[in-house]
Design an enzyme around this catalytic site. Structure first.
Site, PDB file in Angstrom:
ATOM      1  N   LYS A 132       0.807  -1.227   0.000  1.00 19.88           N
ATOM      2  CA  LYS A 132       0.000   0.000   0.000  1.00 19.88           C
ATOM      3  C   LYS A 132       0.842   1.280   0.000  1.00 19.88           C
ATOM      4  O   LYS A 132       0.463   2.290  -0.580  1.00 19.88           O
ATOM      5  CB  LYS A 132      -0.933   0.011   1.217  1.00 19.88           C
ATOM      6  CG  LYS A 132      -2.003  -1.069   1.188  1.00 19.88           C
ATOM      7  CD  LYS A 132      -3.072  -0.771   0.170  1.00 19.88           C
ATOM      8  CE  LYS A 132      -4.200  -1.797   0.206  1.00 19.88           C
ATOM      9  NZ  LYS A 132      -5.120  -1.637  -0.942  1.00 19.88           N
ATOM     10  N   GLU A 158      -9.771   5.994   2.995  1.00 20.38           N
ATOM     11  CA  GLU A 158     -10.588   4.922   3.555  1.00 20.38           C
ATOM     12  C   GLU A 158      -9.660   3.764   3.857  1.00 20.38           C
ATOM     13  O   GLU A 158      -8.589   3.668   3.271  1.00 20.38           O
ATOM     14  CB  GLU A 158     -11.649   4.486   2.536  1.00 20.38           C
ATOM     15  CG  GLU A 158     -11.166   3.498   1.461  1.00 20.38           C
ATOM     16  CD  GLU A 158     -10.102   4.049   0.524  1.00 20.38           C
ATOM     17  OE1 GLU A 158     -10.045   5.286   0.350  1.00 20.38           O
ATOM     18  OE2 GLU A 158      -9.319   3.257  -0.033  1.00 20.38           O
ATOM     19  N   SER A 163       1.660  -9.723  -0.929  1.00 21.64           N
ATOM     20  CA  SER A 163       1.381  -8.291  -0.833  1.00 21.64           C
ATOM     21  C   SER A 163       1.592  -7.684   0.552  1.00 21.64           C
ATOM     22  O   SER A 163       1.826  -6.491   0.681  1.00 21.64           O
ATOM     23  CB  SER A 163      -0.043  -8.018  -1.304  1.00 21.64           C
ATOM     24  OG  SER A 163      -0.951  -8.808  -0.563  1.00 21.64           O
TER      25      SER A 163
END
Lengths: 395, 260
Positions: A85, A107, A374
């Site tokens: 991210k 969010e 990830s």
């Protein structure tokens, strides 16, 4: 209709009139930035010095021995903040700064994007507000505390299903109100144009590194590239630089929750009905009145009823195969990765791992799978523990 | 002639302002909703916005969100609302505008939806998540005879987009008077006067002001510019507080009209 904002019939800008000028200025700034070498120099500087890139493409020797084909893991879990991210957050915050914005909102579902955004905001001295569903706040207590430590304000969202979908609604509402000085950092490859495109550009680094690394290690491209898909940011970033390669096959892994047949899942693709949510047109879980259905997954990060519009397009053009794995399969794969390689993956990433194990059975030993790992699983230890309810992990 | 255009023409000839209310479809139930619509026509409401409940109403504040959620829980949907409007049309000719989100239309089928609006007597549409750039798909069917009018929405930050938004527009212009969502206090955008004047300059149809309006005093300063006012969240709250009492509803409408 602005054709640039579409991938086939998917994408678009389904937002209120109040946000249209904002989207145009974000798009303008983004298009200008990606042509500016200085912008990329700065992005690359932070990727290397702050995020810790490049991260390894790790050859999972013991998994390979057990399952057959060569399994390589792209270690996004080793990034600062523990997931992919941060790549996108740094890109978007640099863009926000370039546009003269002083506040950011975001969010978050699992909390990884919230933590990454709070981190980026701290790094660049910006005011930060994170919208998070009340249910997710409970599931991801530790990440909530992390965000607060980083100076962000965390807003608990209690409308609708109190998860990522509703946190996104609330972020959009707040954005419409404050767009004049606030930049909305969207965490997945979703939302109105140009967000899906931006997120892809800022996550492209995953696949670019992986491609160079596999060529160096194996002297050839992989047979398969695999990644998990909630909104689809790690997968689109992982796929991006491979998509033009004729002989590479792609698999996106969605969350099947308790099983597609139970209706309690988060597989937007499995139901195959397009709809409009969060500013985009894409595949979407809906009931018989066109209301958005609540997704279900053990993974807060995949618990989303839609999927990025480019993924919808890649599905329809058959470039990528989308599959799903259940909560149970995911947890088994997570434990397998822990035991065989000493890596605790995020529950999200464990979905991709589970499918890799499934597909590996029918593959020759000389084939190569590259999978995006990830994120790391520290945040999920509680969830795994309560799922197993004291079941003996060493049996 | 479309009922909205007819009504606005009549108001203009009398030099009167329009009073528009918003209510969520199916509350407190379909039967009483129909009674309230008829009562509103009697009391002097000029146009009714009927909100079709949607699971993810991103343009709405807490009051309409919760009304929408309750309606969904009671089983209110688009088909049921169409049926109610059709049943009303025998003796009630008040212009009705559906306020709804695009996914509801898309799921129903865009052409089928427009045809059903024509058949049931729906006069206008407000679709807050369908900006000008995404309207081609539905506009392809809005040229049909008696098709509903797609009401243009303009925001305080629309600026240079205003002429484009108003070109060929019919019915009225919905001027969103504050940033954000429906139902906030009447703290209008700081440049609301300039903004409304700017819309007025480009508009060949009446302009209405909405978002955050409760009393005639809220719009007092803009009376010279706008042709009418829209009351949504406050209207819903008022009905709830009065247990949907028809007399109280009529009283509110009459007093707003008188003060306006």
């Amino acid at each position: 209709m602005n054709k640039n904002s579409y991938y086939g019939q998917f994408g678009g800008q389904y937002v209120s009139e109040a946000l249209m000028n904002t989207l145009h200025s974000v798009e303008e700034a983004f298009e200008e930035a990606i042509k500016d070498q200085k912008f990329w120099e700065e992005y690359n500087y932070y990727m290397k010095e702050y995020v810790g890139r490049e991260n390894p493409l790790y050859f999972a020797k013991r998994l390979t021995e057990k399952y057959g084909p060569k399994i390589y893991l792209k270690r996004e879990d080793l990034n600062h903040t523990g997931a992919h991210k941060i790549n996108n957050v740094i890109g978007q915050i640099l863009l926000a700064r370039r546009m003269g914005k002083t506040k950011v909102i975001a969010e978050t579902g699992a909390g990884q994007h919230g933590v990454a955004t709070a981190t980026g905001a701290a790094l660049f001295g910006m005011e930060c507000t994170i919208f998070m569903g009340a249910e997710d706040i409970q599931r991801q207590e530790l990440n909530v505390f992390r965000m607060k430590m980083l100076g962000a304000q965390v807003v608990s969202v209690t409308s609708g299903s109190s998860t990522l979908k509703d946190a996104t609604n609330e972020a959009i509402r707040a954005w419409a109100k404050t767009a004049e000085d606030t930049f909305y950092v969207i965490g997945s490859a979703v939302g109105p144009h140009p967000y899906p495109k931006m997120v892809k550009e800022f996550q492209r680094v995953i696949g670019r590194e992986a491609k160079a690394q596999i060529l160096e290690k194996e002297g050839r491209l992989p047979d398969y590239v695999v990644a998990c898909c909630g909104g689809g940011s790690n997968s689109i970033g992982m796929f991006a630089d491979f998509l033009d390669e004729e002989n590479v096959k792609f698999v996106g892994v969605e969350a099947a929750g308790l099983g597609i047949e139970t209706g309690k899942h988060a597989s937007a693709m499995a139901m195959g009905k397009p709809g409009v949510l969060h500013g985009m047109r894409s595949y979407l879980l809906q009931d018989d009145d066109g209301n958005v259905q609540i997704a279900h997954s053990i993974s807060a990060g995949l618990d989303y009823p839609g999927i990025g519009p480019e993924h919808a397009y890649l599905r329809d053009t058959k470039k990528v195969e989308y599959v799903s794995v259940t909560d149970e399969e995911c947890i088994n794969a997570l434990l397998e990765l822990c035991k065989l390689e000493g890596i605790i993956p995020a529950i999200e990433s464990a979905h991709a791992m589970a499918y890799v194990f499934k597909m590996a059975k029918d593959m020759p030993k000389d084939q190569i799978i590259v999978m995006c790992l990830s994120g790391r699983g520290d945040k999920d230890v509680h969830t795994v523990a309560s799922y197993l309810k004291g079941e003996d992990m060493n049996k | 002639m479309n009922r909205i255009e007819e009504k606005l023409k009549a108001l203009k000839s009398k030099g009167k302002k329009a009073f528009i209310t918003y209510m969520t479809a199916g509350l407190p139930d379909m039967e009483r909703m129909k009674q309230i619509i008829c009562a509103q026509e009697e009391a002097g409401t000029d146009i009714i916005e009927l909100g079709i409940p949607f699971s993810d109403p991103v343009a709405d504040g807490p009051v309409i969100q919760s009304a929408s959620r309750r309606a969904i829980e009671q089983g209110v949907n688009l088909s049921g609302t169409f049926q109610a409007v059709e049943e009303l049309r025998g003796d009630c000719q008040i212009p009705i505008v559906f306020m709804m989100y695009y996914n509801t239309i898309l799921y129903y089928g865009v052409e089928k939806f427009v045809d059903k609006c024509i058949a049931c007597g729906v006069d206008g549409l407000i679709v807050p998540d369908l900006p000008y750039e995404e309207q081609d798909e539905i506009k392809a069917f809005l040229g049909k005879e008696d098709a509903p009018i797609l009401i243009p929405l303009v925001s305080p930050v629309s600026a240079q987009r205003i002429p484009m938004l108003l070109e060929g527009a019919r019915g009225f212009v919905y001027c969103v008077s504050s940033m954000g969502v429906t139902g906030q206090a009447a703290d209008f955008h700081k440049n609301v006067s300039n903004y409304l004047q700017n819309v007025k300059k480009y508009s060949h149809i009446p302009i209405m002001m909405g978002f955050g309006i409760r009393t005639p005093q809220d719009v007092q300063g803009y009376k010279e510019i706008v042709d009418g006012a829209i009351v949504g969240s406050h209207f819903i709250k008022m009905m709830e507080e009065n247990q949907y009492n028809i007399d109280k509803i009529k009283e509110y409408i009459k007093s707003f009209k008188a003060g306006f």
